[in-house]
Design a protein around this motif. Structure first.
Motif, PDB file in Angstrom:
ATOM      1  N   TYR A 101      28.434  43.775  28.834  1.00 39.74           N
ATOM      2  CA  TYR A 101      28.555  43.464  27.195  1.00 39.74           C
ATOM      3  C   TYR A 101      28.399  44.993  26.518  1.00 39.74           C
ATOM      4  CZ  TYR A 101      28.281  38.680  27.678  1.00 39.74           C
ATOM      5  OH  TYR A 101      28.151  37.459  28.215  1.00 39.74           O
ATOM      6  N   ASP A 102      28.197  45.982  27.486  1.00 43.69           N
ATOM      7  CA  ASP A 102      27.819  47.409  26.653  1.00 43.69           C
ATOM      8  C   ASP A 102      29.132  48.168  26.590  1.00 43.69           C
ATOM      9  OD1 ASP A 102      25.128  46.881  26.849  1.00 43.69           O
ATOM     10  OD2 ASP A 102      24.899  48.008  28.574  1.00 43.69           O
ATOM     11  N   PHE A 103      30.191  47.889  27.112  1.00 40.09           N
ATOM     12  CA  PHE A 103      31.396  48.926  27.351  1.00 40.09           C
ATOM     13  C   PHE A 103      32.314  47.930  28.173  1.00 40.09           C
ATOM     14  CE2 PHE A 103      28.431  51.111  29.837  1.00 40.09           C
ATOM     15  CZ  PHE A 103      29.169  51.108  31.130  1.00 40.09           C
ATOM     16  N   PRO A 104      33.742  48.103  27.929  1.00 41.61           N
ATOM     17  CA  PRO A 104      34.750  47.782  28.886  1.00 41.61           C
ATOM     18  C   PRO A 104      35.047  48.601  30.423  1.00 41.61           C
ATOM     19  CG  PRO A 104      36.138  48.716  27.119  1.00 41.61           C
ATOM     20  CD  PRO A 104      34.501  48.651  26.767  1.00 41.61           C
ATOM     21  N   VAL A 105      34.874  47.993  31.322  1.00 48.03           N
ATOM     22  CA  VAL A 105      35.084  48.814  32.776  1.00 48.03           C
ATOM     23  C   VAL A 105      36.530  48.552  33.146  1.00 48.03           C
ATOM     24  CG1 VAL A 105      32.612  48.722  33.050  1.00 48.03           C
ATOM     25  CG2 VAL A 105      33.993  47.041  34.165  1.00 48.03           C
ATOM     26  N   PHE A 106      36.711  49.138  34.051  1.00 49.44           N
ATOM     27  CA  PHE A 106      38.050  49.209  34.626  1.00 49.44           C
ATOM     28  C   PHE A 106      38.318  49.958  36.024  1.00 49.44           C
ATOM     29  CE2 PHE A 106      38.471  53.451  32.391  1.00 49.44           C
ATOM     30  CZ  PHE A 106      39.110  54.192  33.300  1.00 49.44           C
ATOM     31  N   TYR A 107      39.277  49.574  36.860  1.00 51.51           N
ATOM     32  CA  TYR A 107      39.618  50.369  38.096  1.00 51.51           C
ATOM     33  C   TYR A 107      40.779  50.758  38.034  1.00 51.51           C
ATOM     34  CZ  TYR A 107      42.212  46.493  39.779  1.00 51.51           C
ATOM     35  OH  TYR A 107      43.173  45.515  40.279  1.00 51.51           O
ATOM     36  N   PHE A 108      41.395  51.661  38.751  1.00 50.20           N
ATOM     37  CA  PHE A 108      42.621  52.026  39.023  1.00 50.20           C
ATOM     38  C   PHE A 108      43.370  51.518  40.245  1.00 50.20           C
ATOM     39  CE2 PHE A 108      41.079  55.923  36.927  1.00 50.20           C
ATOM     40  CZ  PHE A 108      42.137  56.240  36.119  1.00 50.20           C
ATOM     41  N   SER A 109      44.785  50.728  39.727  1.00 47.21           N
ATOM     42  CA  SER A 109      45.336  50.085  40.599  1.00 47.21           C
ATOM     43  C   SER A 109      46.269  51.210  41.484  1.00 47.21           C
ATOM     44  CB  SER A 109      46.295  48.977  40.079  1.00 47.21           C
ATOM     45  OG  SER A 109      46.729  48.066  41.157  1.00 47.21           O
ATOM     46  N   CYS A 110      46.956  50.579  42.337  1.00 50.55           N
ATOM     47  CA  CYS A 110      47.875  51.212  43.276  1.00 50.55           C
ATOM     48  C   CYS A 110      49.488  51.272  42.944  1.00 50.55           C
ATOM     49  CB  CYS A 110      47.811  50.796  44.707  1.00 50.55           C
ATOM     50  SG  CYS A 110      48.795  51.818  45.966  1.00 50.55           S
ATOM     51  N   THR A 111      50.143  52.143  42.059  1.00 48.89           N
ATOM     52  CA  THR A 111      51.416  52.052  41.575  1.00 48.89           C
ATOM     53  C   THR A 111      52.471  51.765  42.734  1.00 48.89           C
ATOM     54  OG1 THR A 111      51.388  54.478  41.430  1.00 48.89           O
ATOM     55  CG2 THR A 111      50.747  53.339  39.301  1.00 48.89           C
ATOM     56  N   PRO A 112      52.424  52.647  43.878  1.00 53.69           N
ATOM     57  CA  PRO A 112      53.291  52.254  44.593  1.00 53.69           C
ATOM     58  C   PRO A 112      53.524  50.875  44.981  1.00 53.69           C
ATOM     59  CG  PRO A 112      52.229  54.308  45.414  1.00 53.69           C
ATOM     60  CD  PRO A 112      51.382  53.462  44.454  1.00 53.69           C
ATOM     61  N   ASN A 113      52.682  49.957  45.045  1.00 51.12           N
ATOM     62  CA  ASN A 113      52.675  48.571  45.185  1.00 51.12           C
ATOM     63  C   ASN A 113      52.916  47.471  44.222  1.00 51.12           C
ATOM     64  OD1 ASN A 113      51.998  49.479  47.698  1.00 51.12           O
ATOM     65  ND2 ASN A 113      50.421  48.066  48.284  1.00 51.12           N
ATOM     66  N   VAL A 114      53.468  48.234  43.104  1.00 51.38           N
ATOM     67  CA  VAL A 114      53.729  47.315  42.050  1.00 51.38           C
ATOM     68  C   VAL A 114      55.065  46.622  42.293  1.00 51.38           C
ATOM     69  CG1 VAL A 114      54.146  47.142  39.501  1.00 51.38           C
ATOM     70  CG2 VAL A 114      52.245  48.607  40.351  1.00 51.38           C
ATOM     71  N   TYR A 115      55.258  45.299  42.168  1.00 46.62           N
ATOM     72  CA  TYR A 115      56.465  44.660  42.454  1.00 46.62           C
ATOM     73  C   TYR A 115      57.147  43.995  41.216  1.00 46.62           C
ATOM     74  CZ  TYR A 115      54.927  45.114  47.313  1.00 46.62           C
ATOM     75  OH  TYR A 115      54.446  45.615  48.464  1.00 46.62           O
ATOM     76  N   PRO A 116      58.311  43.837  41.275  1.00 48.03           N
ATOM     77  CA  PRO A 116      58.842  42.984  39.841  1.00 48.03           C
ATOM     78  C   PRO A 116      59.135  41.568  40.183  1.00 48.03           C
ATOM     79  CG  PRO A 116      60.665  43.905  41.498  1.00 48.03           C
ATOM     80  CD  PRO A 116      59.365  44.342  41.988  1.00 48.03           C
ATOM     81  N   SER A 117      59.388  40.887  38.995  1.00 45.72           N
ATOM     82  CA  SER A 117      59.574  39.440  39.001  1.00 45.72           C
ATOM     83  C   SER A 117      60.829  39.218  39.898  1.00 45.72           C
ATOM     84  CB  SER A 117      59.830  38.965  37.766  1.00 45.72           C
ATOM     85  OG  SER A 117      60.132  37.640  37.410  1.00 45.72           O
ATOM     86  N   GLY A 118      60.773  38.354  40.868  1.00 44.65           N
ATOM     87  CA  GLY A 118      61.641  37.818  41.850  1.00 44.65           C
ATOM     88  C   GLY A 118      61.311  38.433  43.141  1.00 44.65           C
ATOM     89  N   ALA A 119      60.442  39.423  43.397  1.00 44.20           N
ATOM     90  CA  ALA A 119      60.051  40.054  44.590  1.00 44.20           C
ATOM     91  C   ALA A 119      59.236  39.063  45.439  1.00 44.20           C
ATOM     92  CB  ALA A 119      59.489  41.079  44.327  1.00 44.20           C
ATOM     93  N   ASP A 120      59.587  38.910  46.753  1.00 43.83           N
ATOM     94  CA  ASP A 120      58.582  38.359  47.696  1.00 43.83           C
ATOM     95  C   ASP A 120      57.509  39.124  47.926  1.00 43.83           C
ATOM     96  OD1 ASP A 120      60.386  36.166  47.837  1.00 43.83           O
ATOM     97  OD2 ASP A 120      61.466  36.986  49.905  1.00 43.83           O
ATOM     98  N   ILE A 121      56.315  38.538  48.024  1.00 35.07           N
ATOM     99  CA  ILE A 121      54.944  39.069  48.126  1.00 35.07           C
ATOM    100  C   ILE A 121      54.546  38.885  49.390  1.00 35.07           C
ATOM    101  CG2 ILE A 121      52.457  39.499  47.502  1.00 35.07           C
ATOM    102  CD1 ILE A 121      54.623  40.605  45.622  1.00 35.07           C
ATOM    103  N   LYS A 122      54.365  39.576  50.531  1.00 31.00           N
ATOM    104  CA  LYS A 122      53.964  39.441  51.787  1.00 31.00           C
ATOM    105  C   LYS A 122      52.500  38.878  52.095  1.00 31.00           C
ATOM    106  CE  LYS A 122      57.207  42.271  54.335  1.00 31.00           C
ATOM    107  NZ  LYS A 122      57.485  43.472  55.536  1.00 31.00           N
ATOM    108  N   TYR A 123      52.352  37.946  52.581  1.00 28.40           N
ATOM    109  CA  TYR A 123      50.795  37.383  52.636  1.00 28.40           C
ATOM    110  C   TYR A 123      50.110  38.489  53.676  1.00 28.40           C
ATOM    111  CZ  TYR A 123      47.055  34.274  53.747  1.00 28.40           C
ATOM    112  OH  TYR A 123      45.733  33.646  53.866  1.00 28.40           O
ATOM    113  N   PRO A 124      48.966  38.760  52.990  1.00 29.01           N
ATOM    114  CA  PRO A 124      48.032  39.817  53.735  1.00 29.01           C
ATOM    115  C   PRO A 124      47.480  39.402  54.921  1.00 29.01           C
ATOM    116  CG  PRO A 124      46.989  38.797  51.704  1.00 29.01           C
ATOM    117  CD  PRO A 124      48.140  38.138  51.667  1.00 29.01           C
ATOM    118  N   LYS A 125      47.854  39.673  56.021  1.00 29.96           N
ATOM    119  CA  LYS A 125      47.255  39.158  57.314  1.00 29.96           C
ATOM    120  C   LYS A 125      45.675  39.509  57.474  1.00 29.96           C
ATOM    121  CE  LYS A 125      51.785  39.286  59.781  1.00 29.96           C
ATOM    122  NZ  LYS A 125      52.096  40.025  61.060  1.00 29.96           N
TER     123      LYS A 125
END
Length: 295
Positions: A101-125
């Protein structure tokens, strides 16, 4: 206004989507596509005031969406819904952490692994606990730093977001009190439309924004909530993110997972983790639909 990026005749074209039709933005502005992409954020006010004319309609044989964020630089994803945090921790047998509750926290995601709507997402083995996370993100269009007032003026639009998560890997990483990293960088999806702030923020109060979202797995309703139920407002998220660092055009700010917006909260023993063949769909009357299939 709904802005999207679609593939047409072998080229990526930024369009305005209006009443089921697509209109080329560069053509309506009298410039080429490269100039539009380069100067998109400087041209924002002209774009939102474009007068749509039928002669600029584009009619692709099929619609293939791309990521509608020109020059995407970074993705910061927050953890801003109290219900999500409470529910997720409860399912792990944990109490709510008071420091949250003290402040909002965040992390950085990975921009090369951003996919559009309609794209297939491979199941992570490497994972046996694959999850979706129902979110909304905002796109920064104007530089801010150490922002404390009028922070929302820096946002040019909003997009549906799916923060795909590898829960078993995330759990192990967090034991060492750093991350999430490999539990989160596998994939992120963005919806097809960047819906401009002038359309969205007219319904906001103190940075808490009226965006409805529903989440489905294989057409079965799993999740439902509204962005206005966020604990930390988007103004507070921007204030935190811009503390001592600049937020620049093309930076993306994620809301974090809506309450009830993932299988971890709902209970994997009841719903089961995602598996190959599953289709995950998020829909919003304001932002459209984000659809991906796990393969």
């Amino acid at each position: 206004m709904k802005i999207c990026l679609i593939e047409h005749s072998g080229h990526d074209i930024y369009c305005i989507f209006n009443e089921g039709k697509y209109y080329g933005i560069a053509s309506m502005l009298g410039i080429d596509e490269d100039t539009l992409v380069r100067d998109f954020y400087d041209l924002y006010n002209k774009i939102i005031n474009i007068k749509i004319e039928s002669k600029y309609e584009i009619k692709p044989a099929e619609i293939k969406y791309k990521i509608p964020v020109p020059g995407m630089r970074s993705v910061r994803d927050f953890y801003a819904f109290e219900d999500h945090v409470k529910n997720a921790r409860k399912n792990k047998g944990l109490e709510m952490i008071k420091e949250w509750y003290d402040f909002p926290v965040f992390y950085f995601s990975c921009t090369p692994n951003v996919y559009p709507s309609g794209a297939d997402i491979k199941y992570p083995k490497k994972s046996k606990a694959f999850d979706y996370e129902m979110e909304v993100c905002a796109v920064i269009g104007k530089k801010i730093m150490d922002c404390h007032e009028n922070c929302m003026d820096s946002i040019f639009g909003f997009i549906i977001m799916n923060d795909w998560s590898l829960r078993d890997i995330q759990k192990e990483e967090m034991k060492v009190m750093l991350g999430p990293a490999k539990g989160k960088d596998y994939a992120t999806s963005f919806g097809p439309f960047l819906v401009t702030s002038d359309e969205i923020l007219k319904d906001s109060i103190d940075g808490k924004i009226n965006i409805e979202l529903k989440g489905y797995v294989n057409d079965k309703l799993y999740s439902e909530n509204n962005l206005k139920n966020i604990y930390f407002s988007f103004s507070q998220l921007l204030e935190r993110a811009s503390d001592s660092v600049p937020l620049l055009p093309g930076d993306v700010i994620g809301s974090g997972t809506f309450g009830s917006g993932c299988i971890l909260e709902l209970g994997p023993e009841k719903y089961g983790w995602l598996k190959p063949g599953d289709t995950v769909k998020f829909e919003s009357p304001q932002l459209g639909e984000l659809i991906n299939r796990v393969v």
